[in-house]
Scaffold this motif. Structure first.
Motif, PDB file in Angstrom:
ATOM      1  N   ILE A  13     -34.978  27.854 -18.345  1.00  0.00           N
ATOM      2  CA  ILE A  13     -34.872  27.378 -19.619  1.00  0.00           C
ATOM      3  C   ILE A  13     -35.612  28.082 -20.767  1.00  0.00           C
ATOM      4  CG2 ILE A  13     -33.921  25.366 -18.704  1.00  0.00           C
ATOM      5  CD1 ILE A  13     -36.747  23.992 -19.471  1.00  0.00           C
ATOM      6  N   HIS A  14     -36.287  28.998 -20.398  1.00  0.00           N
ATOM      7  CA  HIS A  14     -37.505  29.434 -21.558  1.00  0.00           C
ATOM      8  C   HIS A  14     -36.942  30.733 -22.159  1.00  0.00           C
ATOM      9  CE1 HIS A  14     -40.163  26.519 -20.365  1.00  0.00           C
ATOM     10  NE2 HIS A  14     -40.001  26.659 -19.072  1.00  0.00           N
ATOM     11  N   THR A  15     -35.886  31.328 -21.969  1.00  0.00           N
ATOM     12  CA  THR A  15     -35.331  32.321 -22.660  1.00  0.00           C
ATOM     13  C   THR A  15     -33.959  32.255 -23.249  1.00  0.00           C
ATOM     14  OG1 THR A  15     -34.372  33.347 -20.738  1.00  0.00           O
ATOM     15  CG2 THR A  15     -36.799  34.017 -21.589  1.00  0.00           C
ATOM     16  N   ALA A  16     -33.418  32.788 -24.022  1.00  0.00           N
ATOM     17  CA  ALA A  16     -32.282  32.544 -24.840  1.00  0.00           C
ATOM     18  C   ALA A  16     -30.996  33.106 -23.957  1.00  0.00           C
ATOM     19  CB  ALA A  16     -32.121  33.257 -26.014  1.00  0.00           C
ATOM     20  N   TRP A  17     -30.899  33.362 -22.624  1.00  0.00           N
ATOM     21  CA  TRP A  17     -29.825  33.938 -21.881  1.00  0.00           C
ATOM     22  C   TRP A  17     -28.649  33.119 -21.932  1.00  0.00           C
ATOM     23  CZ3 TRP A  17     -27.617  31.731 -17.544  1.00  0.00           C
ATOM     24  CH2 TRP A  17     -28.167  30.511 -16.862  1.00  0.00           C
ATOM     25  N   ARG A  18     -28.859  31.685 -22.060  1.00  0.00           N
ATOM     26  CA  ARG A  18     -27.547  30.725 -22.175  1.00  0.00           C
ATOM     27  C   ARG A  18     -26.890  31.061 -23.586  1.00  0.00           C
ATOM     28  NH1 ARG A  18     -31.113  27.572 -19.394  1.00  0.00           N
ATOM     29  NH2 ARG A  18     -30.227  26.606 -17.410  1.00  0.00           N
ATOM     30  N   ASP A  19     -27.699  31.123 -24.541  1.00  0.00           N
ATOM     31  CA  ASP A  19     -26.941  31.431 -26.160  1.00  0.00           C
ATOM     32  C   ASP A  19     -26.373  32.714 -26.176  1.00  0.00           C
ATOM     33  OD1 ASP A  19     -28.421  29.088 -26.785  1.00  0.00           O
ATOM     34  OD2 ASP A  19     -30.016  30.131 -27.292  1.00  0.00           O
ATOM     35  N   GLU A  20     -27.103  33.681 -25.158  1.00  0.00           N
ATOM     36  CA  GLU A  20     -26.365  34.818 -25.177  1.00  0.00           C
ATOM     37  C   GLU A  20     -24.929  35.087 -24.882  1.00  0.00           C
ATOM     38  OE1 GLU A  20     -29.080  38.099 -23.771  1.00  0.00           O
ATOM     39  OE2 GLU A  20     -30.679  37.374 -25.066  1.00  0.00           O
TER      40      GLU A  20
END
Length: 162
Positions: A13-20
């Motif tokens: 949950i600490h990077t923007a991979w979901r947003d990407e």
């Protein structure tokens, strides 16, 4: 003919991979409904004691929060057609490994995303996965293929997942 999917995004949950992934799904107009856990770390950790009352012992604080989060997680994985599970490099995501086992037990296909450095540690999780990849672009290419039958080679971008 498009295949519509509900896809649960689990793990780190600490990077923007979901947003990407969400941005790519929107840009490509893929028929994918994305769901996932509460990604506000403090809210996820504190939900039990905030809603149900304080605990003196950290074990019981975590226990309350884990049970409330499990209601969301199990419900959404149960409703998912596909689960994408991201293992990051900064923290141990024991919950992500549990989500993989839960998806497998439910018969829900899952894709695992992690760097090569985790291949040995996650070999059992990977062995039960329908696909193992390293990048957001690969996940998006798989979603595009699953939904539309369109075969494209993933191209590198500014993805945080490398």
């Amino acid at each position: 003919m498009d295949v519509e999917l509900t896809c649960y995004l689990s793990g780190e949950i600490h990077t923007a991979w979901r947003d990407e992934i969400e941005a790519a799904v929107d840009e490509l107009d893929l028929p994918v409904d994305l769901t996932g856990p509460v990604t506000d770390h403090a809210a996820s950790d504190d939900c039990g004691v905030t809603i149900l009352g304080a605990e003196q012992n950290a074990f019981w604080k975590d226990h309350k929060g884990a049970k409330l989060n499990a209601i969301r997680t199990r419900t959404l994985i149960g409703e998912a057609d596909l689960v994408v599970i991201r293992f990051g490099d900064k923290y141990k995501q024991w919950n992500a490994a549990f989500d993989a086992g839960y998806a497998a037990a439910q018969g829900t296909p899952y894709i695992v995303m992690h760097g090569a450095e985790h291949a040995h540690a996650l070999k059992e999780v990977d062995a039960a996965a329908f696909a193992v990849c390293e990048t957001v672009e690969q996940v998006v290419a798989m979603l595009r293929y699953i939904c539309r039958g369109e075969l494209v080679r993933p191209t590198p971008s500014l993805s945080v997942v490398r």
